[in-house]
Design an enzyme around this catalytic site. Structure first.
Site, PDB file in Angstrom:
ATOM      1  CG  HIS A 140      -1.893   0.958   1.435  1.00  0.00           C
ATOM      2  ND1 HIS A 140      -1.641   2.262   1.806  1.00  0.00           N
ATOM      3  CD2 HIS A 140      -3.243   0.862   1.310  1.00  0.00           C
ATOM      4  CE1 HIS A 140      -2.784   2.915   1.900  1.00  0.00           C
ATOM      5  NE2 HIS A 140      -3.771   2.108   1.600  1.00  0.00           N
ATOM      6  CG  ASP A 217       0.436  -2.345   6.263  1.00  0.00           C
ATOM      7  OD1 ASP A 217      -0.557  -2.438   7.020  1.00  0.00           O
ATOM      8  OD2 ASP A 217       0.428  -1.705   5.199  1.00  0.00           O
ATOM      9  CD  GLN A 220      -7.129  -4.331   4.345  1.00  0.00           C
ATOM     10  OE1 GLN A 220      -8.128  -4.965   4.711  1.00  0.00           O
ATOM     11  NE2 GLN A 220      -7.203  -3.074   3.945  1.00  0.00           N
ATOM     12  CE  LYS A 243      -7.241   0.255   6.188  1.00  0.00           C
ATOM     13  NZ  LYS A 243      -8.051   0.636   5.025  1.00  0.00           N
ATOM     14  CB  CYS A 381      -3.758   3.182  -1.514  1.00  0.00           C
ATOM     15  SG  CYS A 381      -5.028   4.363  -1.141  1.00  0.00           S
TER      16      CYS A 381
HETATM   17  C1  LIG Z   1      -2.457  -2.761   3.746  1.00  0.00           C
HETATM   18  C2  LIG Z   1      -2.747  -1.353   4.188  1.00  0.00           C
HETATM   19  N1  LIG Z   1      -1.763  -0.605   4.691  1.00  0.00           N
HETATM   20  C3  LIG Z   1      -1.979   0.643   5.123  1.00  0.00           C
HETATM   21  C4  LIG Z   1      -3.214   1.232   5.049  1.00  0.00           C
HETATM   22  C5  LIG Z   1      -3.391   2.625   5.545  1.00  0.00           C
HETATM   23  O1  LIG Z   1      -4.238   2.670   6.631  1.00  0.00           O
HETATM   24  P1  LIG Z   1      -4.767   4.064   7.169  1.00  0.00           P
HETATM   25  O2  LIG Z   1      -5.321   4.785   5.984  1.00  0.00           O
HETATM   26  O3  LIG Z   1      -5.803   3.705   8.163  1.00  0.00           O
HETATM   27  O4  LIG Z   1      -3.603   4.771   7.769  1.00  0.00           O
HETATM   28  C6  LIG Z   1      -4.264   0.495   4.522  1.00  0.00           C
HETATM   29  C7  LIG Z   1      -5.617   1.079   4.390  1.00  0.00           C
HETATM   30  O5  LIG Z   1      -6.021   1.648   3.429  1.00  0.00           O
HETATM   31  C8  LIG Z   1      -4.029  -0.826   4.081  1.00  0.00           C
HETATM   32  O6  LIG Z   1      -5.018  -1.560   3.560  1.00  0.00           O
END
Ligand SMILES: Cc1ncc(COP(=O)(O)O)c(C=O)c1O
Lengths: 423, 151
Positions: A140, A217, A220, A243, A381
């Site tokens: 991401h 990370d 998910q 999430k 993203c």
């Molecule tokens: C795998 C992953 N990493 C990072 C993020 C970023 O999370 P947040 O937007 O809550 O900071 C997301 C969410 O969009 C994600 O799915």
């Protein structure tokens, strides 16, 4: 003050009753009970953000109704209560991911902020010209850009381990890319665009063999499968509350204690200091050293409530339910002519990305929306991943504990409309 | 099928989405600009060949959804042979049509086939798809060269 405030948990049974509980849990989510475009809402965009159970909403409301005050500051009753609730949420997170100590949990706004914190407070002082940060092609943007910033600031290099066409990390290449200059490995536990569950245990073992720390990370993963940071032996674990059925604006970063102790402050302000004069400031202990300013108190309490909710349902049962749904949805989508799944790893979580002949994902999601079905279309993203896979965008249906087979059937019916228009 | 969907995906729109007219780059163009919609990743490049204030040739390339491709295709069809002033004067009524879905009779008549795009106004998240080509054309004719985005 006593901050080791954790409510006694009922022992959770994970037997057949647990599956029944999960099956009935949809009723706990008020937002799911509504009509959209004249159709009952079918929410299949939980990878973007999940809906919130009534228990979470009620805890937040209750906090504002009865306990609202700033934390760690007042000696008055309300402040003490707010502090106890806020710190109680930290204890719940500790238990939830099995950290060894509550001090290892830093509250942040979400995964993005957690990763930026590690990039600036941990990595930046330890990395220099020619050193390397290793990530993967499926990350991401939140697990790419913070490292690019550090690389720009220090002259370090970002290296990217390749994936297969089915969306699995190529472990041989990954292992080869670990070198004497690698200062950190940062990998998604589960890919938000593909659903791939990465072999994180193996990734961590290979990296630790070379004394390279690993950040996972977990955005998910944490709401969908049991996570044990000690069993994983990861050094950092980042996730977002929103999430996993909690509010937006709150998340957590787990960092192994000795590492967190060694990290420089990130943002300055109230809460993170012990003593301030114009000449010199003494910083507070961990984790507060990394929590400048008034935190998202209600958010943290909501996150604690979401954890209670998930623990009461039982995470193994949730995982089993979502796996069942994933299998059902995968078969269903594979039966649609002209549809191609993007992300077919052997180990997958409930994320279904796909493309269809002659229809752009944006058109698919507009049509589905008018059938009451909420999915996401776009690059998720993960623009570099889309480039790697040679698709401009995908349509993504993502599952959560409140989904059921009828939701998948509604998705299929919506795709029939898409085909009627476009094929 | 939902009537708003029918209104959006008229046969003419689907046809232009599937078989875009004037698709491809242009030799000897005088103006070129890339437009980008970061929300969905749609990218279109518009090429114009302007001689003595008149658009002698126009083309576009890129990838996008049915709405953005159809809108671009209809636009190129409409602008070929028009003067630069005429092209720029079309921007406002088209923009209004896409945003609100209604125009007075006279304007509506002057837009002709382009009024087929009016269904977009019922879909706030899709308005940017339909306006992308128009913003790009306007930017190109106004001498922009560094790309535009719909944000
Ligand atoms: C795998 C992953 N990493 C990072 C993020 C970023 O999370 P947040 O937007 O809550 O900071 C997301 C969410 O969009 C994600 O799915």
């Amino acid at each position: 003050m006593d901050t080791s405030f954790a409510e006694a948990q009922e022992p959770v049974d994970n037997g057949p009753d647990a599956m029944d509980r999960v099956r009935a849990a949809r009723a706990d989510f008020p937002a799911l009970n509504q009509m959209v475009s004249g159709m009952p809402l079918v929410y299949l965009d939980s990878a973007a953000t999940t809906q919130k159970p009534l228990k979470v909403i009620e805890q937040i409301t209750d906090y504002y109704h009865r306990h609202n005050a700033n934390v760690h500051r007042g000696v008055h009753e309300l402040s003490e209560r707010a502090t106890r609730l806020y710190e109680g949420a930290r204890d719940k997170i500790r238990d939830f991911i099995n950290a060894s100590a509550r001090e290892e949990i830093v509250f942040v706004r979400g995964t993005s902020e957690a990763i930026n914190l590690v990039a600036q407070s941990y990595l930046r002082p330890r990395i220099g010209e020619g050193d390397e940060i290793l990530i993967t092609e499926m990350e991401h943007h939140s697990n790419i850009v913070p490292w690019q910033l550090v690389a720009e600031q220090t002259g370090a290099k970002l290296r990217v381990a390749p994936i297969t066409d089915s969306g699995e990390l190529m472990m041989d290449s990954f292992a080869d890319m670990l070198g004497p200059r690698t200062k950190l490995v940062a990998v998604a536990h589960i890919s938000n665009a593909l659903g791939t569950i990465n072999p994180v245990q193996e990734i961590i073992r290979l990296s630790h063999d070379r004394d390279i720390p690993v950040l996972l990370d977990g955005a998910q993963a944490v709401g969908h499968m049991p996570v044990d940071v000690q069993a994983l032996d990861c050094d950092f674990y980042a996730f977002s509350g929103h999430k996993m059925y909690a509010p937006t604006g709150i998340g957590a970063l787990y960092t192994r204690r000795d590492i967190l102790e060694s990290m420089i402050p990130w943002q300055g302000g109230g809460e993170m200091i012990r003593k301030v004069s114009f000449e010199k400031t003494e910083y507070n202990d961990i984790p507060h050293r990394f929590e400048a300013g008034t935190p998202a108190i209600a958010g943290a309490i909501g996150l604690g409530a979401a954890i209670d909710y998930l623990e009461a349902l039982g995470r193994p049962a949730i995982e089993e339910w979502e796996n069942e749904l994933l299998a059902y949805a995968t078969d269903a989508l594979n039966s649609v002519p002209g549809l191609r799944m993007i992300g077919t790893a052997r180990h997958k979580a409930g994320i279904l990305s796909f493309v269809m002949d002659n229809v752009h994902p944006h058109d698919i999601s507009t049509i589905l929306d008018k059938e009451g079905v909420a999915v996401r279309a776009g690059h998720h993203c993960a623009m570099p991943l889309m480039d790697r896979l040679g698709v401009p965008a995908t349509t993504r249906a993502s599952l959560a504990l409140y989904n059921n087979r009828e939701d998948i059937d509604a998705l299929l019916k919506g795709l029939e409309t898409v085909r009627a228009l476009f094929q | 099928m939902n009537p708003e969907l029918r209104e959006l995906y008229q046969d003419l729109i689907l046809d232009h989405g599937r078989h875009p007219r004037n698709f491809g780059g242009l030799d000897g163009y005088t103006h070129k600009l890339e437009g980008f919609n970061p929300l969905c990743g749609d990218r279109l490049t518009v090429y114009l060949k302007v001689v003595d204030g008149k658009i002698e040739a126009i083309g576009f390339e890129g990838q996008g959804c049915a709405i953005s491709v159809a809108s671009a295709s209809l636009m190129t069809e409409r602008l070929k042979g028009k003067t630069v002033d005429e092209a720029l004067a079309l921007f406002e009524p088209v923009h209004q049509l896409l945003m609100t879905g209604d125009l007075d009779e006279e304007e509506s008549e002057s837009l002709g086939k382009l009024t087929m795009l009016s269904g977009v106004s019922e879909f706030p998240t899709r308005v940017k798809c339909a306006t992308l080509a128009w913003h790009t054309m306007k930017g190109a004719l106004s001498g922009k060269s560094d790309g535009i985005t719909t944000e």
